[in-house]
Design an enzyme around this catalytic site. Structure first.
Site, PDB file in Angstrom:
ATOM      1  N   GLU A 244     -15.908  -9.785  61.764  1.00  0.00           N
ATOM      2  CA  GLU A 244     -15.728 -11.236  61.782  1.00  0.00           C
ATOM      3  C   GLU A 244     -14.260 -11.654  61.791  1.00  0.00           C
ATOM      4  OE1 GLU A 244     -19.838 -10.451  60.525  1.00  0.00           O
ATOM      5  OE2 GLU A 244     -17.893  -9.638  59.893  1.00  0.00           O
TER       6      GLU A 244
ATOM      7  N   HIS B  63     -26.200 -12.976  50.110  1.00  0.00           N
ATOM      8  CA  HIS B  63     -26.662 -13.534  51.378  1.00  0.00           C
ATOM      9  C   HIS B  63     -27.320 -14.896  51.183  1.00  0.00           C
ATOM     10  CE1 HIS B  63     -26.045  -9.380  52.501  1.00  0.00           C
ATOM     11  NE2 HIS B  63     -26.285  -9.656  53.770  1.00  0.00           N
TER      12      HIS B  63
END
Length: 325
Positions: free
Chosen positions: A60, A129
């Protein structure tokens, strides 16, 4: 009007804008060959080719930086994160580069980029998450933050985000991609920074955004059976915030409940509470109540998760509290 899924609304918005402007491209993990982790880019590789729909490594920081840099050479990238939890790996690029390019270059460079993907909890995905990052990014000058709750808003707002000359954080939910809703057949956009009253009411204002607003709708249905009328406002855009929509509603109902899927310290609900007490204090007939998750990392256990996450019962209790019932 046609009825489509949330994921289809996202795909339509990106595809329509890419047909309109060749400087737009999509980049992210599994967006191309796999048609997107949540199938939100289905068919786009076939239509636009590998130069405009780009599969990336699990890096990322790298692909966020590449995309941001490409805005300075005339491109308008869309970056998909499989979840905004993974954006933390590239958050330096977002906060220290994308958000500041225009100001630090004295206006010489724009940064027209959209970072999109799911935020907040999505069932049993555990603590790393299941985090809501809306208030994190909204805290940063230079970023716009959009959190739609239905396919119609998602498509119209994403098209506006892609056309915007500033960086936009566009936040979705794994649990909404299958949601269906009506969307116009033709071209339309929704302006960034404009909230919408989803339900008119007279007794209490309930402000929310994103998938958690569904709990407000459920609560409103139950409260209506007891003669309590809720006005529900969907912020849609967290930054810039539609201050007037909230203030005018509170001036009408005299009570405010804010429902947000985020930890209780320093969030969007906190900002709204300060706004209303500073600019509409004399209109309030009760203290403001804000509803957030528990002040802990998200648990994995389904029993604990149900206690951690706000629900319609939380909204009903909060509304009755401000109604003194």
């Amino acid at each position: 009007m046609k009825t489509i899924q949330f994921r289809e609304a996202i795909c339509e918005a990106m595809s329509e804008e890419m047909r309109r402007d060749e400087s737009i491209y999509l980049m992210g993990e599994e967006v191309a060959e796999y048609n997107g982790a949540y199938k939100a880019s289905k068919g786009m590789l076939d239509e636009f080719g590998a130069k405009r729909v780009i599969d990336t490594p699990i890096a990322e920081l790298g692909f966020a930086g590449i995309a941001i840099g490409s805005t300075m050479t005339g491109n308008r990238p869309i970056v998909e994160y499989m979840t905004f939890n993974f954006s933390l790996v590239g958050i330096d690029q977002i906060i220290n580069n994308a958000a500041k390019i225009r100001q630090m270059s004295g206006g010489q460079f724009k940064c027209p980029i959209v970072f999109r993907g799911p935020t907040a909890s999505a069932g049993q995905l555990a603590a790393t998450h299941s985090q809501a990052f809306e208030s994190w990014f909204a805290n940063t000058p230079g970023l716009k933050v959009i959190v739609p709750s239905n396919p119609y808003d998602a498509k119209g707002l994403l098209k506006s985000a892609i056309r915007d000359d500033d960086p936009v954080i566009f936040m979705e939910s794994e649990q909404m991609y299958g949601d269906k809703g009506e969307v116009p057949e033709g071209e339309y956009t929704i302006p960034i920074g404009v909230a919408e009253i989803k339900r008119e009411g007279t007794d209490v204002t309930v402000v929310s955004f994103g998938k958690i607003i569904k709990e407000a709708y459920k609560a409103s249905d139950e409260l209506a059976k007891e003669g309590i009328s809720c006005e529900i406002i969907d912020l849609r855009t967290v930054r810039p915030l539609d201050r007037n929509a909230v203030l005018e509603s509170v001036k009408k109902t005299n009570r405010l409940v804010v429902l947000e899927e985020a930890w209780p310290f320093g969030n969007v609900a906190t900002e709204l509470t300060y706004l209303v007490q500073s600019e509409a204090f004399d209109y309030l007939d009760a203290p403001i109540v804000k509803i957030n998750t528990a002040d802990t990392p998200a648990p994995y256990s389904p029993v604990l998760l149900a206690e951690w996450l706000p629900n319609s019962d939380s909204v009903i209790k909060a509304v009755k509290k401000v109604m003194y019932k």
